[in-house]
Design an enzyme around this catalytic site. Sequence first.
Site, mmCIF file in Angstrom:
data_model
loop_
_atom_site.group_PDB
_atom_site.id
_atom_site.type_symbol
_atom_site.label_atom_id
_atom_site.label_comp_id
_atom_site.label_asym_id
_atom_site.label_seq_id
_atom_site.Cartn_x
_atom_site.Cartn_y
_atom_site.Cartn_z
ATOM 1 N N HIS A 18 10.661 3.860 -2.497
ATOM 2 C CA HIS A 18 9.687 4.008 -1.709
ATOM 3 C C HIS A 18 8.832 5.039 -1.862
ATOM 4 O O HIS A 18 7.524 5.229 -1.643
ATOM 5 C CB HIS A 18 9.524 2.442 -0.504
ATOM 6 N N HIS A 61 4.467 5.921 -2.499
ATOM 7 C CA HIS A 61 3.862 6.982 -1.487
ATOM 8 C C HIS A 61 4.177 8.134 -1.883
ATOM 9 O O HIS A 61 2.165 9.500 -2.537
ATOM 10 C CB HIS A 61 4.666 7.884 -0.361
ATOM 11 N N GLU A 80 0.392 1.384 4.459
ATOM 12 C CA GLU A 80 1.799 1.068 3.668
ATOM 13 C C GLU A 80 1.472 -0.516 3.256
ATOM 14 O O GLU A 80 1.702 -1.092 2.435
ATOM 15 C CB GLU A 80 2.742 0.634 5.250
ATOM 16 N N SER A 136 5.454 -0.156 -4.194
ATOM 17 C CA SER A 136 6.878 0.108 -4.343
ATOM 18 C C SER A 136 7.635 -1.333 -4.548
ATOM 19 O O SER A 136 9.261 -0.818 -4.764
ATOM 20 C CB SER A 136 7.604 0.616 -3.536
#
Length: 296
Positions: free
Chosen positions: A161, A166, A207, A226
Amino acid sequence: MFDEGQLYSPVTTGEDGTVEVHLADNHPGLHDPAYRARRSHIAAAAINAPAGTVPVIDYTEDEHRIWRLCQEQLAPKHEKYAHSEFLAAKHRLRLPTDHVPQLDQVSARLRPLTGWGYRAAPGLVPLREFYADLGARTFNSTQYLRHGSEPLYTPEPDIIHEVIGHGNQLASARFARLTEAAGRASLRLETEDAMKFVADVFWFSMEFGVIKEHGEVKAYGAGILSSFGEMDEFGHMEHRGLDLADMGTLAYDITEYQPVLFCAESLDELDDVVGAFFDTVDDDLTECLRARAAHR
């Protein structure tokens, strides 16, 4: 509302210096002693690393296998569901697909692109510390991988993730600027309520943000991009326009697919609404937005 403690397994250090990661009752690795020991070992490496250094993790073949599988399975979904800004950034960053990269290696690829770098974290980083580091273009990342029994699922942020989500996002100058602006905003805020408000806007943008492109809704949020399952589901969820009062106050459950997402009409609107908010927000503005949400 955002609860900073619910995202990560707690990490404790005993009087003898022993580091232990405490997995939730429903965690896939709860009853795997070897996995629990591995998690604690990786957390201890982050805790005990000299200041300013990132520990090198000697990843196992099983951990490399999980990374390879996730890269293999996520790649075609990115091509189908990700916004072109994310895809272009991903192609510039060129993360390895055959092995788990060290965080310093990811930083070395990111810095020439957007000036960002990674710092190792054992698990939860206090909210203000996490955002202050974002303001300095530093992303605190875990180094462990999800349990091998469910390689396409994780109940908490792992390196897949933090880096595939990111890291690729931060290779975009536009997304990197928004993330930095959220971090800098935290330095202007005095109350915890204001801090939570900004964190929730971040949740529903960086997010779990979506955006229209050529008539289709595409994802740019790291939490969606992700997640193997989230990418199949986000198109069927309720999509609302960018509304800061709503984004900062809407209740949500991180253990479920997000039923409500906020959709920008374009990258420019994302900058004009979310970017401007991060650039100017203070305690008074968050109170005004809370009051607006309460009176609807």
